[in-house]
Design a protein around this motif. Structure first.
Motif, PDB file in Angstrom:
ATOM      1  N   UNK A 286      26.991  32.772 -16.682  1.00  0.00           N
ATOM      2  CA  UNK A 286      25.657  33.241 -17.050  1.00  0.00           C
ATOM      3  C   UNK A 286      24.828  33.537 -15.802  1.00  0.00           C
ATOM      4  N   UNK A 287      24.880  32.655 -14.828  1.00  0.00           N
ATOM      5  CA  UNK A 287      24.139  32.877 -13.582  1.00  0.00           C
ATOM      6  C   UNK A 287      24.676  34.103 -12.841  1.00  0.00           C
ATOM      7  N   UNK A 326      22.280  34.170  -0.131  1.00  0.00           N
ATOM      8  CA  UNK A 326      22.000  35.401   0.614  1.00  0.00           C
ATOM      9  C   UNK A 326      20.893  36.199  -0.060  1.00  0.00           C
ATOM     10  N   UNK A 327      20.909  36.220  -1.385  1.00  0.00           N
ATOM     11  CA  UNK A 327      19.854  36.916  -2.137  1.00  0.00           C
ATOM     12  C   UNK A 327      18.500  36.241  -1.923  1.00  0.00           C
ATOM     13  N   UNK A 328      18.485  34.922  -1.907  1.00  0.00           N
ATOM     14  CA  UNK A 328      17.235  34.198  -1.663  1.00  0.00           C
ATOM     15  C   UNK A 328      16.723  34.471  -0.257  1.00  0.00           C
ATOM     16  N   UNK A 329      17.603  34.475   0.742  1.00  0.00           N
ATOM     17  CA  UNK A 329      17.202  34.771   2.116  1.00  0.00           C
ATOM     18  C   UNK A 329      16.606  36.179   2.198  1.00  0.00           C
ATOM     19  N   UNK A 340       5.218  35.223  -8.829  1.00  0.00           N
ATOM     20  CA  UNK A 340       6.413  34.686  -9.465  1.00  0.00           C
ATOM     21  C   UNK A 340       6.924  35.583 -10.588  1.00  0.00           C
ATOM     22  N   UNK A 341       6.091  36.445 -11.130  1.00  0.00           N
ATOM     23  CA  UNK A 341       6.502  37.282 -12.247  1.00  0.00           C
ATOM     24  C   UNK A 341       7.478  38.393 -11.876  1.00  0.00           C
ATOM     25  N   UNK A 342       7.615  38.704 -10.600  1.00  0.00           N
ATOM     26  CA  UNK A 342       8.526  39.789 -10.190  1.00  0.00           C
ATOM     27  C   UNK A 342       9.924  39.230  -9.941  1.00  0.00           C
ATOM     28  N   UNK A 343      10.926  40.060 -10.224  1.00  0.00           N
ATOM     29  CA  UNK A 343      12.314  39.619 -10.066  1.00  0.00           C
ATOM     30  C   UNK A 343      12.675  39.336  -8.615  1.00  0.00           C
ATOM     31  N   UNK A 344      12.016  40.010  -7.675  1.00  0.00           N
ATOM     32  CA  UNK A 344      12.350  39.842  -6.258  1.00  0.00           C
ATOM     33  C   UNK A 344      11.587  38.709  -5.596  1.00  0.00           C
ATOM     34  N   UNK A 350      14.091  31.088  -7.099  1.00  0.00           N
ATOM     35  CA  UNK A 350      14.249  29.639  -6.973  1.00  0.00           C
ATOM     36  C   UNK A 350      14.229  28.959  -8.340  1.00  0.00           C
ATOM     37  N   UNK A 351      13.320  29.402  -9.188  1.00  0.00           N
ATOM     38  CA  UNK A 351      13.192  28.794 -10.519  1.00  0.00           C
ATOM     39  C   UNK A 351      14.330  29.218 -11.444  1.00  0.00           C
ATOM     40  N   UNK A 352      14.687  30.501 -11.428  1.00  0.00           N
ATOM     41  CA  UNK A 352      15.709  31.022 -12.338  1.00  0.00           C
ATOM     42  C   UNK A 352      17.070  30.388 -12.082  1.00  0.00           C
TER      43      UNK A 352
END
Length: 484
Positions: A286-287, A326-329, A340-344, A350-352
């Motif tokens: 799922x992730x 890597x995506x978080x960085x 926080x409402x934007x996907x980027x 962090x929350x998702x």
């Protein structure tokens, strides 16, 4: 001894075979030459008029024209053409071959003395030109092949030794299973796999799956073989038939690696969500699907972006199919501070994906320190207590924070601020010495009242530097009670 009758002499002189005499050496020599010519008529295809005088024989000692010789030679021909994976039987002539029931005397229908035999062997070894008897077709009257008469045990032994064999004769299910069980009993993986390949070709997959279920060793070999050959579809069907639904689901999920197009890969991952994964694996899939979906959205948006951050630090690679950290960085580097409402948004990611505080701090610290954004670095550690006072706290040790800051060329003032947050005095002094935080070193020696260490450290500094003068003032201060 009575002398032979004249009619007997006439008979022996006219016969095509000479009788043995013990008169002189010349007779023996003539017989030896005659024997050599007979052998050459077998080895060399010449047009000698005496070709029919000696019956052709094979090196097994049987006449060439016999049925048994023909069957063996034809079987050798068939094996050499069809069984390419095994070495050919050596058909080179050998007079000393074991197990032959014939001697040289039987070859030429006459007896010879031991001395003649020895001389003949020596003469034969000097023969250079060798041709072998022609291979004859198998007689229609006898359809048996010596390979096809082997039992499962004998067939497996031949396979182990690399000799010619045939599996096609095992046509009934019972014979095939006996062959498989015998292969398993010898603990030879290559033989087991060879038999399984034959069963795969000659049995339906339903019957093969059913028979492999109680045979664990053969089943493991078959699963490994399918993995090595990349037959994923058949492997999934096998795991499903075995009731190993979780393994089947993981094997099917692995197919996403072969899909290059990101849109098709995302759709495939979505279809995998309904597979019977375990709880942990289901969360992972799922992730994976959610992350790829986010990455596609972010990638499409950032390709068109022309903000200052993208102009100053152009993207070096696509974010598609990158790991979550890597995506978080990437998000902390290009999209820090977004709502926080934007996907980027880093906080959204962090929350998702339930990223821990420790992992988030380490990743964000590296990204913001790379940009020399020291204010953002401070905001990562600043916390307020219930009285409203601000204090720096960190889920990671502050000496690790100092290491990251120093690798990103942080100013000495920034480094010293975080070195001072290290609780252990010895560790603090060690880090300060490592990164030349002079004020912290001097204050530590002052608090320890260690005059000698201050003198030693003063010699490492430039004269008239602020740090040198500060040490000199401390050494001249009569109010400090030094320990040494």
């Amino acid at each position: 001894m009575t002398r032979a009758k004249p009619e007997d002499d006439e008979y022996w002189n006219s016969s095509k075979f000479k009788a043995f005499t013990f008169d002189d050496e010349d007779d023996e020599f003539s017989r030896l030459k005659e024997s050599k010519r007979a052998v050459n008529s077998i080895l060399v295809d010449d047009d000698d008029d005496d070709e029919d005088d000696v019956e052709r024989v094979s090196w097994s000692g049987e006449p060439v024209g016999s049925i048994s010789w023909s069957v063996k030679e034809t079987a050798s021909s068939i094996r050499s053409g069809s069984e390419q994976n095994f070495p050919k039987i050596d058909t080179a002539p050998s007079l000393s071959k074991q197990g032959s029931g014939y001697s040289l005397s039987s070859l030429f229908k006459a007896k010879s003395k031991p001395t003649a035999f020895q001389s003949f062997s020596e003469s034969f070894n000097e023969t250079s030109a060798r041709t072998y008897a022609p291979e004859l077709r198998k007689p229609k009257s006898d359809g048996k092949d010596f390979v096809s008469d082997l039992s499962p045990e004998e067939t497996i032994r031949r396979m182990q030794k690399g000799r010619a064999f045939s599996l096609e004769k095992f046509r009934s299910l019972q014979d095939k299973l006996l062959l498989l069980d015998e292969a398993v009993s010898v603990y030879d993986g290559n033989v087991i796999t060879a038999v399984l390949i034959y069963l795969k070709k000659s049995l339906s997959k339903e019957i093969l799956f059913r028979e492999l279920m109680p045979r664990d060793v053969a089943l493991r070999h078959y699963i490994h073989y399918l993995k090595e050959m990349g037959e994923q579809k058949l492997l999934v069907e096998l795991l499903k038939a075995l009731g190993r639904t979780e393994d089947m689901a993981l094997m099917q999920y692995k197919e996403h690696l072969n899909i290059k197009d990101e849109g098709r890969r995302r759709d495939f991952l979505k279809s995998c969500l309904s597979l019977p994964f375990s709880q942990d694996d289901s969360t992972h899939v799922q992730d994976h699907y959610t992350l790829l979906e986010r990455q596609i959205i972010i990638e499409a948006s950032d390709k068109k972006a022309d903000t200052d951050i993208f102009k100053k630090f152009p993207r070096k690679a696509s974010i598609l199919n990158m790991p979550i950290i890597t995506t978080l960085y990437y998000s902390c580097f290009y999209h820090y501070g977004e709502p926080e409402g934007t996907f980027s948004s880093p906080s959204n990611i962090r929350k998702t994906f339930r990223i821990s505080d420790k992992q988030y701090i380490l990743t964000a610290l590296g990204a913001r320190a790379k940009l020399k954004s020291w204010f953002d670095v401070d905001s990562l550690f600043n916390t307020k207590n219930w009285l409203g006072y601000t204090k720096k706290r960190s889920p990671i040790a502050f000496h690790r924070v100092v290491d990251i800051l120093q690798k990103n060329s942080a100013p000495v003032q920034v480094l010293q601020e975080y070195v001072n947050l290290i609780d252990d005095p010895d560790l603090k002094l060690s880090v300060a010495l490592k990164y030349k935080c002079h004020d912290i070193i001097i204050n530590t020696y002052r608090d320890l009242k260690d005059r000698q260490q201050l003198i030693v450290y003063r010699e490492k500094l430039e004269r008239d530097s602020p740090e040198y003068r500060k040490i000199q003032e401390l050494l001249n201060n009569g109010q400090i009670r030094w320990k040494n």
